[in-house]
Scaffold this motif. Sequence first.
Motif, PDB file in Angstrom:
ATOM      1  N   VAL A   1       0.873  -1.166   0.000  1.00  0.00           N
ATOM      2  CA  VAL A   1       0.000   0.000   0.000  1.00  0.00           C
ATOM      3  C   VAL A   1       0.911   1.216   0.000  1.00  0.00           C
TER       4      VAL A   1
ATOM      5  N   PHE B   1      -4.067   6.793  -2.069  1.00  0.00           N
ATOM      6  CA  PHE B   1      -3.364   5.534  -1.846  1.00  0.00           C
ATOM      7  C   PHE B   1      -3.596   4.578  -3.013  1.00  0.00           C
ATOM      8  N   GLU B   2      -2.580   3.763  -3.284  1.00  0.00           N
ATOM      9  CA  GLU B   2      -2.655   2.736  -4.311  1.00  0.00           C
ATOM     10  C   GLU B   2      -2.101   1.433  -3.751  1.00  0.00           C
ATOM     11  N   PHE B   3      -2.495   0.329  -4.382  1.00  0.00           N
ATOM     12  CA  PHE B   3      -1.922  -0.972  -4.041  1.00  0.00           C
ATOM     13  C   PHE B   3      -1.127  -1.451  -5.245  1.00  0.00           C
TER      14      PHE B   3
ATOM     15  N   SER C   1      -6.671  -7.355  -0.733  1.00  0.00           N
ATOM     16  CA  SER C   1      -5.799  -6.210  -0.462  1.00  0.00           C
ATOM     17  C   SER C   1      -6.115  -5.045  -1.392  1.00  0.00           C
ATOM     18  N   ARG C   2      -6.409  -5.339  -2.662  1.00  0.00           N
ATOM     19  CA  ARG C   2      -6.770  -4.273  -3.596  1.00  0.00           C
ATOM     20  C   ARG C   2      -8.077  -3.602  -3.180  1.00  0.00           C
TER      21      ARG C   2
ATOM     22  N   THR D   1      -7.590  -1.322  -0.136  1.00  0.00           N
ATOM     23  CA  THR D   1      -6.975  -0.036  -0.484  1.00  0.00           C
ATOM     24  C   THR D   1      -7.987   0.889  -1.142  1.00  0.00           C
TER      25      THR D   1
ATOM     26  N   LEU E   1      -6.930  -5.613   6.267  1.00  0.00           N
ATOM     27  CA  LEU E   1      -5.729  -4.834   5.970  1.00  0.00           C
ATOM     28  C   LEU E   1      -4.935  -4.555   7.235  1.00  0.00           C
TER      29      LEU E   1
END
Length: 400
Positions: free
Chosen positions: A142, A152-154, A175-176, A179, A284
């Motif tokens: 992240v 924020f990006e994954f 996880s994506r 985020t 997360l």
Amino acid sequence: MPRKRSQVTIPEELATTFATSERCPSRESVRTIDLTGTLKTIRSRVRENCPQSPGVYSLINSENQIVYVGMSVSLANRLQTYFTQKRARRRESRIRRAAVRLIWQPLDHGLIARIRERELIRKFRPLMNVIGHPTQLKTGYVVAIDHPVGGFEFVEELRGRYQGIWGPIPFNQWSRDATEELNLHFQLRDCPKSTVLYFSGQPTPEAPSTPCLRADLGTCLSPCIGKCSKTAYLRAFKRARSFLNGSAEDVTAEIETQMREAAGEKNFETAARLRDRMKAFRYLNDRLRRFHDWTNRANFVYRFTSEIDSQPRWLVVSRGVIHQLIDEPSSVEQAMGILNPLNSSRTRHSKPTRPNEQLRPGDFETARILFRWFRQFPKEKTSRLSYSAALRLIKRRRAD
């Protein structure tokens, strides 16, 4: 008819590569035997040549390819199970039938064997290994976009600079999604960096248009059309960073309150969406706390006795990564030469922001093994010394 295997010649380069390790080098040489003859004669050769110490092993096919990598705390006992006719050993028999040669290397400790096994799996990618295979365990990060007003990006790989990096964590859809929920909950932008921003109180075009659906739905603070001030946006961004850094209780409590209120108003669609968000945030936070936080704190010396020569060894760990496997230092100066640079590095990297200060995927797997080892064997924590405690131990031994 006796079960035989044709003899092949394995290149010396393969044995050398098998023995090479970045994290846990061994003083013991690699041994190999051809899988020729009956199962009984092969078992006999294994008993004669293979030690009872921990270690790693591999089976190789006729094309000089490693088809399986394994480890054991007792090599001789484990390897003999591949050469029996018991029905309970069907998997071992299937692996054995694909191989014509056996290779192994003794190691000092069971923990070292676990780490070497995963290292070899990542290096050779054997067809018959599942656990630890690189295609089965991908990691991502992240990241906070490097922009004065970012989100924020994954990402799977770290490229360039970021305002912050959290991870690595498993690279998967959960996880994506987590985020994405992070940006939605804190109303942070996920549009391109090139988007022109117009904060409230600043001059804007005569008729600024709504650039995206998120602005219409109210899931973004919309700094691109002057709906918020820069201070308000940075405040939301700071709250999101605090969540990633471990302050998750207030955020999950807030979402749970909103969920209950929506359910009380019979707005079940909104309540279900908030429930999914809370699950994503808990997922997360759990992944980040389990490994991200532990690796930052994992700066210690694991002191153990070698199961090969009964000599004391040090496994020096820095930020969850094995730095060195060495004989226990005989002098304070030698110990300080190893530990003092790591102390300085730990202080300098306490808040990593650059990719080269982060764990690589292989290091992530090593950290996972270390983490699980001390959870599985809690008594081993007594052999885990801080850098300062390790130095004091050497000083006391010199004084005696």
